[in-house]
Design a protein around this motif. Structure first.
Motif, PDB file in Angstrom:
ATOM      1  N   ASN A 144       0.843  -1.198   0.000  1.00 40.57           N
ATOM      2  CA  ASN A 144       0.000   0.000   0.000  1.00 40.57           C
ATOM      3  C   ASN A 144       0.875   1.244   0.000  1.00 40.57           C
ATOM      4  N   PRO A 145       0.863   2.028  -1.119  1.00 40.79           N
ATOM      5  CA  PRO A 145       0.082   1.831  -2.348  1.00 40.79           C
ATOM      6  C   PRO A 145       0.672   0.708  -3.193  1.00 40.79           C
ATOM      7  N   PRO A 146      -0.116   0.176  -4.138  1.00 44.76           N
ATOM      8  CA  PRO A 146       0.398  -0.916  -4.968  1.00 44.76           C
ATOM      9  C   PRO A 146       1.659  -0.510  -5.730  1.00 44.76           C
ATOM     10  N   ILE A 147       2.573  -1.458  -5.850  1.00 44.58           N
ATOM     11  CA  ILE A 147       3.765  -1.259  -6.679  1.00 44.58           C
ATOM     12  C   ILE A 147       3.423  -1.741  -8.089  1.00 44.58           C
ATOM     13  N   MET A 148       3.687  -0.912  -9.063  1.00 47.82           N
ATOM     14  CA  MET A 148       3.388  -1.289 -10.438  1.00 47.82           C
ATOM     15  C   MET A 148       4.272  -2.465 -10.853  1.00 47.82           C
ATOM     16  N   PHE A 149       3.694  -3.436 -11.552  1.00 42.52           N
ATOM     17  CA  PHE A 149       4.408  -4.672 -11.883  1.00 42.52           C
ATOM     18  C   PHE A 149       4.351  -4.943 -13.387  1.00 42.52           C
ATOM     19  N   ILE A 150       5.516  -5.265 -13.949  1.00 41.06           N
ATOM     20  CA  ILE A 150       5.609  -5.641 -15.362  1.00 41.06           C
ATOM     21  C   ILE A 150       6.529  -6.856 -15.466  1.00 41.06           C
ATOM     22  N   SER A 151       6.128  -7.848 -16.231  1.00 44.74           N
ATOM     23  CA  SER A 151       7.018  -8.966 -16.541  1.00 44.74           C
ATOM     24  C   SER A 151       7.048  -9.155 -18.051  1.00 44.74           C
ATOM     25  N   CYS A 152       8.167  -9.638 -18.561  1.00 49.60           N
ATOM     26  CA  CYS A 152       8.323  -9.738 -20.011  1.00 49.60           C
ATOM     27  C   CYS A 152       9.443 -10.716 -20.332  1.00 49.60           C
ATOM     28  N   ASP A 153       9.478 -11.125 -21.582  1.00 47.35           N
ATOM     29  CA  ASP A 153      10.550 -12.008 -22.020  1.00 47.35           C
ATOM     30  C   ASP A 153      10.586 -12.041 -23.544  1.00 47.35           C
ATOM     31  N   VAL A 154      11.756 -12.285 -24.078  1.00 47.41           N
ATOM     32  CA  VAL A 154      11.956 -12.570 -25.506  1.00 47.41           C
ATOM     33  C   VAL A 154      12.642 -13.916 -25.606  1.00 47.41           C
ATOM     34  N   ARG A 155      12.007 -14.849 -26.302  1.00 45.96           N
ATOM     35  CA  ARG A 155      12.583 -16.176 -26.522  1.00 45.96           C
ATOM     36  C   ARG A 155      12.591 -16.462 -28.009  1.00 45.96           C
ATOM     37  N   GLY A 156      13.785 -16.475 -28.586  1.00 46.58           N
ATOM     38  CA  GLY A 156      13.890 -16.669 -30.021  1.00 46.58           C
ATOM     39  C   GLY A 156      13.232 -15.519 -30.752  1.00 46.58           C
ATOM     40  N   VAL A 157      12.206 -15.822 -31.550  1.00 47.36           N
ATOM     41  CA  VAL A 157      11.508 -14.783 -32.313  1.00 47.36           C
ATOM     42  C   VAL A 157      10.124 -14.512 -31.722  1.00 47.36           C
ATOM     43  N   PHE A 158       9.929 -14.879 -30.452  1.00 44.10           N
ATOM     44  CA  PHE A 158       8.639 -14.700 -29.793  1.00 44.10           C
ATOM     45  C   PHE A 158       8.825 -13.903 -28.500  1.00 44.10           C
ATOM     46  N   SER A 159       7.785 -13.162 -28.109  1.00 41.59           N
ATOM     47  CA  SER A 159       7.894 -12.337 -26.900  1.00 41.59           C
ATOM     48  C   SER A 159       6.534 -12.150 -26.255  1.00 41.59           C
ATOM     49  N   TYR A 160       6.570 -11.804 -24.972  1.00 35.41           N
ATOM     50  CA  TYR A 160       5.347 -11.414 -24.278  1.00 35.41           C
ATOM     51  C   TYR A 160       5.653 -10.289 -23.299  1.00 35.41           C
ATOM     52  N   THR A 161       4.627  -9.516 -22.987  1.00 38.82           N
ATOM     53  CA  THR A 161       4.680  -8.487 -21.954  1.00 38.82           C
ATOM     54  C   THR A 161       3.408  -8.579 -21.136  1.00 38.82           C
TER      55      THR A 161
END
Length: 415
Positions: A144-161
């Protein structure tokens, strides 16, 4: 910049124009924790440092390897065997004298106490395990207050956020555009009243349902002057407001000025999204159908790594088949959730899964640059509330680069 709150236009002039002074000052008071200094992590670190936060802590427990030289532009051959965060710190710090760049090299996992994160406003994880992501995300949400959270990755030719900014995240400016002033052609006496814009002055009103406008200089229906109304869009030249049936008749003139108001966005936790993924993922507009497939693919990749202690071997057909099997099992688990309309039994893209397995140990630098820019941008949104964040998930790929490589085997690649 962070101490005196004076904005250096020689460094920040374009960013200041885009974000505004209040957002710049909020950013200059913010601390960011970034874990994972591979090819993607260093892109994010570079962008966040240049943006001008108060403090960036870069974390890694891995040593620089030969493979890092292909995607990590701040390490040299002489840095091999040194900690990746330590090897990057000096060159990162040189990018912006207003930003404190420090390092942290202690190991933490899903069983660790995370109180050390409490002094940060945003935490970014690159290449973390699924369990660690959930553990950190839970800590960030319950702070409190919330901590902003981001996770991500690049594997080969693919990625997510993935982004989670809490249950009640305030967006102070949803699009960054200047508010519009609309010249009025007519206002009906009705419930609701319908406002028509002057089509010789405007080709469209550019409003959206739920926005607010304030009226002035209206002749005849003077009751509207100085009042604010929420609009409902009827077409590109008309919108309705509240009940005007008791007002005097409209004669001529008048301006409806858009009032920019804050919007609030509710995010779900990573654990909830993994079991009940949102059907409104931010799509790659060139590949609308791919997001749901990649969601299952990356979940399967995390499961593979957790089960085997490593990623699939390069161009290994047996590992590719194991990944496909895990994806099939996971697709059943999410079939009754938000992805039901896209992911159904026996409809997984086996070609894409095989490509992910073949390339997961590699890192494509241009994709790191692209995703690194997106994640840094989401970090700034999280810190400032400026612009609308992505709808939790974003999947990007460059699978077109693998066209014609189906017959290659591991002997064609450096291992």
């Amino acid at each position: 910049m962070a101490e005196e709150m004076e904005i250096d236009d020689s460094l920040y002039s374009r960013q200041r124009y885009m974000l505004g002074d209040s957002a710049m000052k909020r950013m200059a008071r913010s601390n960011v924790f970034l874990s994972g200094l591979g090819g993607l992590g260093i892109e994010i670190a570079k962008n966040v440092t240049l943006a001008g936060v108060k403090r960036l802590t870069i974390h890694d427990t891995k040593a620089v390897a030969v493979s890092d030289l292909s995607s990590h532009f701040f390490v040299r051959e002489s840095d091999i065997s040194a900690n990746r965060a330590v090897a990057s710190q000096k060159r990162l710090a040189e990018l912006n004298p207003y930003v404190t760049v420090d390092t942290w090299t202690q190991l933490f996992d899903e069983s660790s106490t995370l109180d050390f994160l409490n002094s940060y406003q945003c935490v970014v994880l690159c290449g973390a395990t699924e369990k660690l992501q959930c553990h950190v995300n839970d800590h960030c949400r319950h702070h409190n207050p919330p901590i902003m959270f981001i996770s991500c990755d690049v594997r080969g030719v693919f990625s997510y956020t993935f982004c989670d900014f809490g249950d009640h995240f305030q967006v102070v400016d949803v699009n960054g555009e200047e508010p519009v002033d609309l010249f009025i052609a007519d206002i009906t006496k009705a419930n609701p009243g319908v406002v028509s814009i002057n089509d010789t002055m405007h080709s469209t009103h550019e409003l959206e349902t739920g926005m607010s406008v304030k009226f002035k200089e209206v002749v005849g229906m003077a009751e509207l002057n100085g009042s604010t109304h929420v609009v409902r869009v009827l077409n590109s030249k008309q919108f309705s407001i509240s009940d005007t049936s008791s007002y005097t008749s409209y004669q001529h003139g008048g301006i409806a000025s858009q009032i920019k108001t804050s919007a609030y966005v509710k995010f779900n936790s990573l654990h909830q999204q993994l079991t009940q993924p949102s059907s409104s993922m931010t799509p790659d507009l060139g590949k609308m159908e791919v997001s749901a497939q990649m969601f299952v693919a990356f979940r399967a990749l995390h499961a593979f790594a957790a089960k085997n202690g490593c990623l699939p071997q390069i161009r290994d057909n047996s590992d590719a088949m194991r990944l496909i099997q895990l994806a099939e099992e996971l697709s059943v688990q999410v079939n009754t959730s938000g992805l039901q309309a896209v992911i159904k039994p026996n409809t997984l893209d086996h070609t894409m899964l095989r490509q992910l397995a073949y390339t997961a140990r590699g890192t494509l630098s241009p994709l790191c640059a692209c995703v690194g820019g997106v994640v840094a941008q989401e970090t700034l949104k999280a810190l400032t509330g400026k612009y609308t964040p992505i709808s939790q998930w974003l999947f990007l790929d460059a699978a077109e680069l693998l066209t014609g490589q189906d017959q290659l085997d591991s002997s064609n690649f450096v291992l």
